[in-house]
Design a protein around this motif. Structure first.
Motif, PDB file in Angstrom:
ATOM      1  N   TYR A 558       0.848  -1.190   0.000  1.00 42.94           N
ATOM      2  CA  TYR A 558       0.000   0.000   0.000  1.00 42.94           C
ATOM      3  C   TYR A 558       0.886   1.243   0.000  1.00 42.94           C
ATOM      4  O   TYR A 558       1.885   1.292   0.717  1.00 42.94           O
ATOM      5  CB  TYR A 558      -0.876  -0.048   1.257  1.00 42.94           C
ATOM      6  N   ASN A 559       0.504   2.226  -0.797  1.00 42.10           N
ATOM      7  CA  ASN A 559       1.273   3.467  -0.912  1.00 42.10           C
ATOM      8  C   ASN A 559       2.681   3.187  -1.433  1.00 42.10           C
ATOM      9  O   ASN A 559       3.680   3.350  -0.715  1.00 42.10           O
ATOM     10  CB  ASN A 559       1.348   4.196   0.432  1.00 42.10           C
ATOM     11  N   VAL A 560       2.758   2.782  -2.680  1.00 39.06           N
ATOM     12  CA  VAL A 560       4.037   2.462  -3.315  1.00 39.06           C
ATOM     13  C   VAL A 560       4.251   3.447  -4.467  1.00 39.06           C
ATOM     14  O   VAL A 560       3.374   3.625  -5.313  1.00 39.06           O
ATOM     15  CB  VAL A 560       4.059   1.018  -3.850  1.00 39.06           C
ATOM     16  N   THR A 561       5.420   4.074  -4.513  1.00 43.03           N
ATOM     17  CA  THR A 561       5.754   5.006  -5.582  1.00 43.03           C
ATOM     18  C   THR A 561       7.074   4.587  -6.233  1.00 43.03           C
ATOM     19  O   THR A 561       8.058   4.342  -5.525  1.00 43.03           O
ATOM     20  CB  THR A 561       5.895   6.443  -5.054  1.00 43.03           C
ATOM     21  N   VAL A 562       7.090   4.500  -7.567  1.00 46.54           N
ATOM     22  CA  VAL A 562       8.318   4.282  -8.329  1.00 46.54           C
ATOM     23  C   VAL A 562       8.440   5.463  -9.279  1.00 46.54           C
ATOM     24  O   VAL A 562       7.588   5.656 -10.140  1.00 46.54           O
ATOM     25  CB  VAL A 562       8.289   2.953  -9.097  1.00 46.54           C
ATOM     26  N   GLU A 563       9.504   6.262  -9.127  1.00 46.00           N
ATOM     27  CA  GLU A 563       9.580   7.537  -9.829  1.00 46.00           C
ATOM     28  C   GLU A 563      10.948   7.762 -10.451  1.00 46.00           C
ATOM     29  O   GLU A 563      11.982   7.628  -9.776  1.00 46.00           O
ATOM     30  CB  GLU A 563       9.254   8.677  -8.865  1.00 46.00           C
ATOM     31  N   ASP A 564      10.960   8.070 -11.746  1.00 43.80           N
ATOM     32  CA  ASP A 564      12.128   8.546 -12.504  1.00 43.80           C
ATOM     33  C   ASP A 564      13.148   7.474 -12.871  1.00 43.80           C
ATOM     34  O   ASP A 564      13.934   7.680 -13.783  1.00 43.80           O
ATOM     35  CB  ASP A 564      12.854   9.679 -11.755  1.00 43.80           C
ATOM     36  N   VAL A 565      13.201   6.354 -12.192  1.00 45.03           N
ATOM     37  CA  VAL A 565      14.250   5.374 -12.476  1.00 45.03           C
ATOM     38  C   VAL A 565      14.037   4.720 -13.842  1.00 45.03           C
ATOM     39  O   VAL A 565      12.922   4.619 -14.338  1.00 45.03           O
ATOM     40  CB  VAL A 565      14.310   4.283 -11.384  1.00 45.03           C
ATOM     41  N   ALA A 566      15.145   4.279 -14.437  1.00 45.69           N
ATOM     42  CA  ALA A 566      15.103   3.501 -15.674  1.00 45.69           C
ATOM     43  C   ALA A 566      15.301   2.032 -15.306  1.00 45.69           C
ATOM     44  O   ALA A 566      16.315   1.667 -14.706  1.00 45.69           O
ATOM     45  CB  ALA A 566      16.198   3.962 -16.626  1.00 45.69           C
ATOM     46  N   ILE A 567      14.326   1.217 -15.663  1.00 44.59           N
ATOM     47  CA  ILE A 567      14.361  -0.217 -15.352  1.00 44.59           C
ATOM     48  C   ILE A 567      14.629  -0.954 -16.655  1.00 44.59           C
ATOM     49  O   ILE A 567      13.836  -0.862 -17.595  1.00 44.59           O
ATOM     50  CB  ILE A 567      13.036  -0.660 -14.724  1.00 44.59           C
ATOM     51  N   ARG A 568      15.723  -1.692 -16.717  1.00 45.25           N
ATOM     52  CA  ARG A 568      16.068  -2.323 -17.977  1.00 45.25           C
ATOM     53  C   ARG A 568      16.660  -3.716 -17.743  1.00 45.25           C
ATOM     54  O   ARG A 568      17.109  -4.053 -16.659  1.00 45.25           O
ATOM     55  CB  ARG A 568      17.057  -1.459 -18.763  1.00 45.25           C
ATOM     56  N   ASN A 569      16.615  -4.500 -18.812  1.00 43.20           N
ATOM     57  CA  ASN A 569      17.236  -5.830 -18.812  1.00 43.20           C
ATOM     58  C   ASN A 569      16.721  -6.707 -17.684  1.00 43.20           C
ATOM     59  O   ASN A 569      17.480  -7.377 -16.992  1.00 43.20           O
ATOM     60  CB  ASN A 569      18.766  -5.722 -18.723  1.00 43.20           C
ATOM     61  N   SER A 570      15.418  -6.722 -17.511  1.00 46.42           N
ATOM     62  CA  SER A 570      14.849  -7.603 -16.496  1.00 46.42           C
ATOM     63  C   SER A 570      15.054  -9.060 -16.888  1.00 46.42           C
ATOM     64  O   SER A 570      14.988  -9.410 -18.073  1.00 46.42           O
ATOM     65  CB  SER A 570      13.355  -7.338 -16.349  1.00 46.42           C
TER      66      SER A 570
END
Length: 788
Positions: A558-570
């Protein structure tokens, strides 16, 4: 890029009224007197009927004074009150006889007096302009003082797509604007003043009253009235429990409220339930109470998921924030602590999950006043950044600890970071050169911050190498610019995961996710950094359909924020030279509530954003995916830019996708399910979407999805009996959709036993080589024309 999964920012609904025929019907041409000396009800009614007969139009009141009796609106008709126009309702009681109306639902409305302006079972109706509407309420209140019943001013029942804009509504005999069982309402820029200062206002002169309503947006209004300025109810007395309807999906913002009993009131009629309501960026001045939630034992219903953000309350005469399960129509007994328990029944109300953030001002009595019931305590009320000065201390009675010992009432001056304390991972031994694994140091920093009730775990500039780690509540992962966090590719670092949950059950995954969180709240991942999952070795070692570790995995949080990061090569997403295969979604929710995705860029091998609602299992039960807003984003490649389903068991609803660009995806907007998946997919809204070079269908809705495209165009679908696993798709809206697709621009296939129902496309312009394909559908409207 920002992804927010929490309870306030993502009030997601769409208010899609359809523009009516723009032909003007000037009331002067129908013999209406512009001097105000003659009652002109017949002429005004004739203008409305003529506009309705011609498929709608604008009934215009140019500058002047117009006197009238009651008016009934019709579908696709706008009342336009021009600047300088005054529409006055005559106070002759005989003009407003008792009224009985049989509604489309079969319910009969019985009123003591005909409302001044009304609509029963209509859609796409508007009252607009810069003029004034005067209800002559002073005469009515003198003739029939409280508690006598008087006529409603603007009254809408079982109607849809209602717009009120710009007008000044004043001097109402009773409720100013009243909605019953009405949906998709926009109110913006209106002013309500009622009644005149010389008259004791008395009760029941609410400014805006909803009982119940859905998809309501109130913005930039000014209200000064004698009762509640804005009140949300869900009563519908006389209905059975199966007929009760909630008030939900409401946004009230950017408004000024003066005088009145409460700025914003919820209840006391709560039998149908109130939920997913947000109030933000408002000023209340001089009201009796600022924010008021009220109900009682005989009212029943759930009041939950209510959010207040950035509210200023000045000179509040009683409590700043009041929540009362013991409301009895007066203030008597509200402070009584000796509330005796009673058995829980269908008429027992429940109040829970109420959030306050950024509340400031002053009140004469308690800043916070909460009284629950012993059999139904008020639980999970959160105050963040709360600063209201008051003469009396906070009063709490019959509030409760939530399971696991977490306090149900949170009082703190804090933000979602929960603490300003910073924990640099290098202070715990992390290597910022990327030569040595820092898993232990990162874990220790997180654990220390959690031990201290939250804080910021900071990655300073550099490169870091890590194995999997787990997030805790009230933690912010803060990445400075130019940080690279790369994950190890050794399978031994990611053993099978078995997580014991608080309910005693065990959750399992074949590999430990790179970043995981189980049943946490207030978590932020932020910064202009690169999170590199080092997926290429995983794909070489374990090609599809083998399992691989998930990258970011949140479970019941609950109340989760993901901001600005670059997520790659999962590990779950392939490098560009590998066949992407299935199940490589960019963002996958299964299920989730209150999700806000904004300004993201996604390029992946499966669906860019996928919304599912499966998980009908013993671990989580059946939770719908709902209250979703996806906006201002770019999707490249992938199977579907935004896909809903095919897992629909628990239902998907109240989803809005707007202001996005899709380029080169297989499909643009895709809703898919099939027999055996079940669930209700409804109230889905798409606005202002550009779709370029779509390789298959621009828009696809398929109740016959089978994992492939095989048989999708088959018209000879055999009927089977409806059961719990039969899916149902309805109430889907598209507005401002443009672009091009290789196959059909619109493709809809339902089931013969349960057709796809009520799909409306306005301003739809997608070029394609194969046109439109419809099968097993009902009430499909494209640019105002129903498809047969």
């Amino acid at each position: 890029m920002m992804i927010i999964l929490w309870s306030i920012i993502c009030l997601s609904f769409s208010l899609s009224y359809i523009q009516c025929n723009s032909e003007i019907y000037n009331v002067l041409e129908f013999g209406v007197d512009p001097t105000g000396h003659i009652v002109s009800t017949k002429g005004i009614t004739a203008a409305i009927r003529e506009a309705s007969r011609n498929n709608g139009g604008v009934v215009q009141f140019p500058k002047g004074v117009y006197r009238t009796g009651p008016i009934q609106l019709r579908s696709d008709v706008t009342l336009q009150i021009d600047n300088g126009a005054l529409l006055v309702f005559d106070d002759n009681k005989k003009l407003y006889p008792p009224l009985n109306v049989t509604l489309p639902s079969g319910e009969v409305i019985v009123l003591s007096y005909t409302p001044l302006i009304s609509a029963f079972g209509q859609r796409n109706i508007s009252v607009t302009g810069r003029g004034t509407i005067d209800g002559s309420g002073a005469s009515w209140i003198k003739l029939l003082p409280p508690p006598s019943t008087r006529p409603f001013f603007l009254y809408f029942v079982e109607s849809q797509e209602v717009l009120l804009e710009g007008v000044h509504i004043k001097n109402s005999p009773m409720y100013n604007v009243h909605f019953k069982d009405t949906s998709h309402i926009t109110i913006k820029g209106i002013t309500i003043t009622n009644p005149e200062n010389t008259v004791d206002p008395g009760p029941n002169t609410d400014g805006i009253n909803c009982d119940p309503c859905r998809y309501l947006h109130v913005s930039n209004v000014t209200i000064s009235t004698g009762d509640d300025a804005i009140v949300m109810k869900a009563d519908m007395r006389g209905r059975t429990s199966m007929q009760l309807k909630p008030t939900e999906h409401v946004l009230i913002e950017n408004s000024l409220i003066f005088a009145g009993h409460a700025g914003i009131s919820m209840g006391s009629a709560t039998a149908g339930g109130l939920g997913n309501i947000t109030v933000r960026n408002c000023l209340f001045s001089g009201t009796n109470r600022g924010i008021y939630i009220k109900t009682a034992r005989d009212r029943g219903g759930k009041v939950e998921d209510i959010h207040y953000h950035n509210i200023t309350m000045l000179n509040i005469r009683k409590e700043g924030v009041a929540i009362a399960d013991v409301y009895n129509g007066t203030d008597e007994g509200l402070h009584e602590r000796n509330v005796y328990p009673q058995p829980v029944t269908v008429t027992t109300p429940f109040i829970r999950n109420i959030e306050f953030q950024g509340i400031r001002g002053n009140s004469k009595k308690e800043s916070i006043f909460i009284v629950g019931l012993p059999e139904s305590p008020v639980v999970n009320i959160t105050f963040n950044d709360f600063s209201v000065k008051s003469d009396l201390p906070i009063f709490l009675n019959q509030t409760k600890l939530t399971p696991g010992g977490t306090v149900g009432i949170f009082l703190a001056l804090l933000s979602l970071t929960a603490s300003a304390t910073v924990y640099n991972v290098t202070d715990f031994g992390a290597d910022s050169t990327g030569k040595n694994a820092s898993t232990t140091a990162i874990t220790e920093a997180i654990d220390k911050a959690a031990e201290d009730y939250g804080g910021v775990v900071r990655f300073t500039k550099g490169q870091y190498l890590s194995g999997p780690f787990e997030l805790k509540s009230n933690i912010t992962l803060q990445f400075d610019d130019d940080v690279v966090l790369k994950f190890l590719d050794d399978p031994k670092e990611y053993p099978p995961l078995r997580k014991l949950l608080p309910n005693g059950l065990t959750f399992s995954l074949p590999y430990t996710p790179l970043i995981r969180a189980f049943i946490v709240r207030n978590v932020i991942i932020r910064g202009k950094a690169i999170l590199d999952g080092n997926g290429a070795p995983w794909w070489k070692r374990l090609p599809p359909p083998n399992d691989r570790p998930k990258f970011l995995f949140f479970y019941q949080s609950y109340n989760v924020t993901v901001e600005d990061v670059a997520i790659r090569n999962s590990p779950m997403n392939p490098p560009s030279y590998v066949d992407p295969g299935p199940n490589t979604d960019g963002i996958n929710c299964n299920p989730c509530r209150y999700l806000h995705v904004t300004n993201v860029t996604v390029d992946t091998g499966d669906d860019c954003v996928a919304l599912d609602a499966d998980l009908g299992d013993k671990l989580m039960g059946r939770w719908p995916t709902e209250h979703i807003l996806i906006e201002n984003s770019h999707m490249f490649a992938g199977h579907g830019a935004v896909s809903m389903g095919s897992a629909t068991t628990a239902g998907l609803r109240n989803v809005t996708v707007r202001n996005c660009i899709f380029n080169g995806t297989d499909r643009g907007l895709y809703i898919k399910t099939r027999r055996g998946r079940g669930g209700l997919v409804e109230d889905i809204h798409h606005h202002n979407i550009t779709m370029l070079n779509i390789r298959k269908e621009g828009i696809a809705i398929a109740a016959v999805y089978n994992g492939t495209d095989e048989g999708m165009h088959e018209r000879n679908i055999h009927w089977v009996p409806i059961d719990d696993t039969t899916p149902f798709i309805r109430n889907i809206r598209y507005r401002g959709i443009r672009g091009n697709s290789k196959l059909e621009s619109l493709f809809i296939v339902g089931l013969p036993e349960r057709q796809v129902l009520d799909v409306i496309l306005d301003d739809f312009h997608v070029q394609s080589e194969k046109g439109i394909f419809l099968n097993q559908t009902q009430h499909i409207i494209i640019n105002g024309k129903e498809q047969l």
